[in-house]
Design an enzyme around this catalytic site. Structure first.
Site, PDB file in Angstrom:
ATOM      1  N   ASP A  95       0.861  -1.175   0.000  1.00 18.11           N
ATOM      2  CA  ASP A  95       0.000   0.000   0.000  1.00 18.11           C
ATOM      3  C   ASP A  95       0.904   1.233   0.000  1.00 18.11           C
ATOM      4  OD1 ASP A  95      -2.062   1.767   0.224  1.00 18.11           O
ATOM      5  OD2 ASP A  95      -2.824   1.009   2.118  1.00 18.11           O
ATOM      6  N   ASP A 269      -8.085  -7.348   0.691  1.00 21.58           N
ATOM      7  CA  ASP A 269      -7.185  -7.464   1.848  1.00 21.58           C
ATOM      8  C   ASP A 269      -7.891  -6.899   3.057  1.00 21.58           C
ATOM      9  OD1 ASP A 269      -5.662  -4.813   3.055  1.00 21.58           O
ATOM     10  OD2 ASP A 269      -6.575  -4.477   1.094  1.00 21.58           O
ATOM     11  N   CYS A 307     -13.573 -28.089   9.495  1.00 19.53           N
ATOM     12  CA  CYS A 307     -12.316 -27.491   9.030  1.00 19.53           C
ATOM     13  C   CYS A 307     -11.186 -28.509   9.055  1.00 19.53           C
ATOM     14  CB  CYS A 307     -11.964 -26.292   9.908  1.00 19.53           C
ATOM     15  SG  CYS A 307     -10.447 -25.437   9.425  1.00 19.53           S
ATOM     16  N   CYS A 309      -7.876 -27.550   8.823  1.00 20.75           N
ATOM     17  CA  CYS A 309      -6.592 -26.895   9.106  1.00 20.75           C
ATOM     18  C   CYS A 309      -5.855 -27.602  10.241  1.00 20.75           C
ATOM     19  CB  CYS A 309      -6.799 -25.413   9.435  1.00 20.75           C
ATOM     20  SG  CYS A 309      -7.354 -25.043  11.110  1.00 20.75           S
ATOM     21  N   CYS A 312      -7.433 -27.190  13.775  1.00 19.75           N
ATOM     22  CA  CYS A 312      -8.638 -27.975  14.059  1.00 19.75           C
ATOM     23  C   CYS A 312      -8.338 -29.475  14.105  1.00 19.75           C
ATOM     24  CB  CYS A 312      -9.708 -27.671  13.012  1.00 19.75           C
ATOM     25  SG  CYS A 312     -10.410 -26.001  13.184  1.00 19.75           S
ATOM     26  N   HIS A 338      -6.065 -20.318  12.037  1.00 17.74           N
ATOM     27  CA  HIS A 338      -7.371 -20.844  11.640  1.00 17.74           C
ATOM     28  C   HIS A 338      -8.165 -19.822  10.831  1.00 17.74           C
ATOM     29  CE1 HIS A 338     -11.340 -22.702  11.809  1.00 17.74           C
ATOM     30  NE2 HIS A 338     -11.775 -21.514  12.171  1.00 17.74           N
TER      31      HIS A 338
END
Length: 388
Positions: A95, A269, A307, A309, A312, A338
């Site tokens: 940015d 974003d 989930c 991931c 999890c 997560h």
């Protein structure tokens, strides 16, 4: 010669402005629509580069304002640029720092030449102009760099917005002229104009005339009603080239991702997933969950039973709640991991739905499961009450 970052349009949605594409960058190919984790100070808070790869992130965002103040672009350049400095071989977008400068209203003075402001770190006087910002971003070496713009507050008078827009468009021209690495870094312009559609169109058309590699829509998600943001997006994106990427700045809640994609946005974003993670709130397939709440003290299920991931698969709600309550750093590392994994999954689902011509069906299913109403994404229950 092709731009250093270019957009490949793979499929248009049959029922909306949604599109499926690929963003080709010097540091990899990015599947779009995409959510970019925010690494303001050359780090996505609590996440290592290898973990970002694990969750499927191919591009992250860093901030020119913060990196200029600390540690300084000269040091980063001497380290080999931002990629080498932070040991990240994926794509990076920086940015311009305009939002940060203009959010410090009591510390800055704006003229057509640029902005004088005081560092929030030590109070030292600083000056940003289109030319100096381009110099900083060239030194940092990100794949995508943003033009220096004025981000007006909401609400603002039309008179103010007209002056601001004129200045922003002039600054965009100066940024293009001052850009010293056009073959290596893609300069994106930023559409402004507040809530006035005619100013938004004027901004978009003037920026398109500059023939930049990509375009962002700025000045949204700054306090205006969501319905207004969606109306502006729906109006302005058709004025942007179909063959170039479109980026909605600072937006990252699941409903905003769906609504933005529906209106033709390719890139997003936001600090939201990591910010709420540090407060003990996680996103799940059934909506938000405040892990600090007492009812999870003896809950040995994962954060989200749907989930896959690493968090999890390995840790329980009870354990993560204990970590958060005990102010252990691992707790916010796990919730951040997560949440970012979850949003990467949201975008993957959106991409697949566009490919299969079932975007609206997928949106309806997601909203139902997450707890949004069936219309505009307004949460039925935005967040559980925090019982401490």
């Amino acid at each position: 010669m092709r731009d250093p970052v270019w957009f490949e349009l793979l499929k248009d949605s049959k029922s909306s402005l949604a599109r499926r594409g690929r963003l080709h960058t010097p540091h990899g190919v990015i599947e779009t629509p995409v959510f970019m984790p925010v690494g303001t100070q050359a780090t996505v808070k609590t996440m290592s580069p290898s973990e970002l790869k694990e969750i499927g992130a191919g591009i992250i965002l860093s901030n020119t304002y913060h990196l200029h103040l600390r540690p300084g672009e000269q040091l980063i350049q001497s380290a080999g640029g931002l990629h080498a400095f932070m040991h990240w071989d994926g794509a990076i977008l920086t940015d311009s720092g305009g939002f940060q400068v203009f959010s410090l209203a009591d510390l800055r003075k704006i003229t057509d030449e640029g902005v004088t402001f005081k560092s929030h770190i030590d109070g030292s006087p600083r000056f940003f102009s289109p030319e100096s910002v381009m110099g900083i971003e060239n030194a940092l070496g990100a794949d995508i760099i943003m033009a220096f713009d004025e981000c007006p507050p909401y609400p603002a008078t039309r008179e103010y917005l007209e002056v601001s827009l004129r200045r922003t468009l002039e600054w965009a021209k100066r940024c293009k002229e001052a850009h010293r690495r056009p073959d290596e870094q893609a300069l994106f312009g930023i559409v402004q104009g507040g809530e006035h559609l005619d100013l938004r169109r004027q901004s978009a058309e003037a920026l398109v005339d500059l023939d930049l590699p990509g375009y962002a829509v700025g000045g949204l998600s700054v306090g205006e009603p969501k319905a207004l943001m969606y109306d502006i997006l729906e109006y302005v994106t058709p004025f942007l080239p179909k063959d170039k990427p479109r980026y909605l700045m600072g937006v990252g809640s699941p409903d905003d991702l769906f609504e933005g994609v529906e209106r033709g946005i390719d890139m997003f974003d936001c600090v939201l997933p990591t910010r709420i993670a540090r407060n003990g709130t996680v996103m799940t397939s059934r909506g938000k969950l405040v892990i600090k709440n007492a009812k999870y003290a003896q809950d040995f299920r994962p954060l989200d039973e749907s989930c896959s991931c690493e968090v999890c698969r390995q840790f329980s709600r009870a354990y993560i709640r204990h970590l958060i309550k005990a102010d252990e750093v691992l707790g916010i590392r796990l919730t951040s991991y997560h949440n970012l994994f979850f949003l990467q999954g949201v975008m993957k689902g959106i991409r697949t739905a566009i490919e299969e011509d079932r975007f609206f069906e997928h949106k309806k299913e997601f909203y139902r499961d997450y707890g949004y109403d069936s219309g505009d994404g307004t949460p039925i229950s935005e967040c559980e009450e925090d019982e401490q």
